[in-house]
Design an enzyme around this catalytic site. Structure first.
Site, short mmCIF file in Angstrom:
data_model
loop_
_atom_site.label_atom_id
_atom_site.label_comp_id
_atom_site.label_asym_id
_atom_site.label_seq_id
_atom_site.Cartn_x
_atom_site.Cartn_y
_atom_site.Cartn_z
CD GLU A 96 33.32 44.53 48.74
OE1 GLU A 96 33.81 45.35 49.47
OE2 GLU A 96 33.86 43.61 47.97
CB CYS A 111 29.25 43.99 39.06
SG CYS A 111 29.87 42.31 39.39
CB CYS A 118 32.61 32.13 46.22
SG CYS A 118 32.22 31.00 44.99
CB CYS A 122 38.78 30.78 41.76
SG CYS A 122 37.24 29.88 41.07
CB CYS A 125 38.70 34.26 43.42
SG CYS A 125 37.15 35.28 43.81
CB CYS A 342 37.26 40.07 37.44
SG CYS A 342 35.88 40.81 36.53
S1 SF4 Z 1 36.01 33.65 40.70
FE1 SF4 Z 1 35.66 33.92 42.88
S2 SF4 Z 1 33.51 34.29 43.20
FE2 SF4 Z 1 33.80 33.43 41.14
S3 SF4 Z 1 33.66 31.35 41.25
FE3 SF4 Z 1 35.67 31.70 41.62
S4 SF4 Z 1 35.69 31.95 43.66
FE4 SF4 Z 1 33.76 32.11 43.44
#
Ligand code: SF4
Length: 349
Positions: A96, A111, A118, A122, A125, A342
């Site tokens: 995206e 962005c 990923c 996190c 996220c 975000c």
């Molecule tokens: S916030 Fe999400 S996209 Fe960014 S580094 Fe952490 S897991 Fe990866």
């Protein structure tokens, strides 16, 4: 057999070397980049006819037709005008891109995603919860840029900046991200000012140092998550393998080498990392490192974390003013109603 090259997949310098080996000079390279980036021409016949690109060069480009990402969804937030584009790769993976309207009339920042999924894990996220992960190729990053820019132009607006804050940790895909940034910056290609391109990392110390060593001209944003290792282990578990003091030390080396402020992004979570103790710990950590602290309110689709209320956030800002004493900026994370904010990009919205 001649090895073909996709001009969206190599940096401007490498492209010049490749062209020189075929008897073509930098002027031809500029024409080729201009045809692709400014006029969106991707066919060899038109390169030769419209831009006088020599046949021997045009025939060395491939594989043809140059692949594109497939745009399969576009949604605009009725709330704040943020727009999200969802693309699909050849193997049908979703990624995206978000169009961020800026204060300046008609200006848009893109962005961009650097990876599908990923691995940083996190906990706030949605991208981290995607099961398929891979680095994006340079041309896939560039194609996001070109297709998103076409959308922006069709709306009578213009792209004035790009941030690598979409899906993925850009420093896990370092070479491809830097090559893409070089192409976006090149005056014959994307023509985006270097200072309007931001690379954001969750704190990979070796890559921050590499970035500093290489003297990259793009902005750097380091996302801390929290000011103590204990809390970082909960919020950004993979990045927390580097102690937060080492992350800030690397950010400091960058700031001093570049004689600039480094942006420290801080995701604010109610009851977790926005107390007086957190502000004090952040102040001690930062010391006299020249920083700008960007506060971003968490958007967690699972509901596990909530953003601070207005009073809680104001108290934290006041505490930061006392303990950090450097610029504190509240950064708006828009497009919440279309899963474009975000931490919410997951290829499903
Ligand atoms: S916030 Fe999400 S996209 Fe960014 S580094 Fe952490 S897991 Fe990866």
């Amino acid at each position: 057999m001649d090895v073909t090259i996709d001009p969206r997949d190599v940096g401007p310098g490498e492209l010049e070397t490749w062209a020189a080996a075929r008897g073509c000079d930098a002027v031809v390279v500029r024409k080729l980049l201009s045809a692709i980036f400014r006029r969106g021409v991707l066919e060899p016949d038109r390169w030769m006819a419209e831009s006088q690109i020599p046949k021997r060069l045009a025939e060395s480009i491939g594989p043809l037709p140059l692949p594109r990402l497939r745009l399969d969804a576009s949604v605009v937030s009725p709330g704040d005008g943020f727009q999200k584009l969802r693309f699909r790769t050849a193997e049908d993976l979703a990624l995206e891109t978000v169009l961020i309207p800026l204060h300046k009339e008609g200006a848009v920042s893109l962005c961009l995603s650097s990876q599908v999924g990923c691995a940083m894990g996190c906990t706030f996220c949605a991208t981290a919860r995607m099961t398929t992960r891979r680095n994006l190729k340079t041309w896939e990053i560039i194609d996001q840029f070109l297709q998103a820019r076409d959308v922006v132009h069709s709306q009578g607006r213009r792209v004035t900046g790009a941030v690598f804050m979409g899906m993925g940790e850009p420093f896990l895909n370092y070479d491809n991200v830097m090559t893409a940034a070089d192409l976006m910056r090149c005056s014959s290609a994307g023509s985006v000012a270097a200072k309007a391109i931001t690379i954001s990392t969750v704190g990979l110390v070796p890559e921050i140092d590499r970035y500093t060593r290489e003297g990259r001209r793009y902005r750097l944003a380091v996302s801390l998550g929290a000011a103590t290792d204990e809390k970082r282990r909960e919020l950004v578990p993979v990045a927390a393998r580097w102690p937060v003091a080492e992350v800030v030390a690397a950010a400091r080396r960058y700031a001093l080498a570049r004689r600039t402020r480094v942006t420290l992004a801080y995701v604010c979570i109610s009851g977790v990392n926005v107390g007086e103790d957190d502000a004090r710990a952040l102040g001690e950590l930062i010391g006299d490192t020249p920083v700008r602290v960007d506060l971003i309110e968490v958007t967690d689709p699972t509901g596990r974390y909530s953003p601070p209320g207005a009073d809680e956030l104001q108290s934290f800002r006041d505490a930061l003013t006392r303990h950090v004493g450097q610029p504190i900026v509240r950064r708006y994370s828009g497009g919440k109603d279309i899963q474009a904010a975000c931490g919410t990009l997951a290829g499903t919205g």
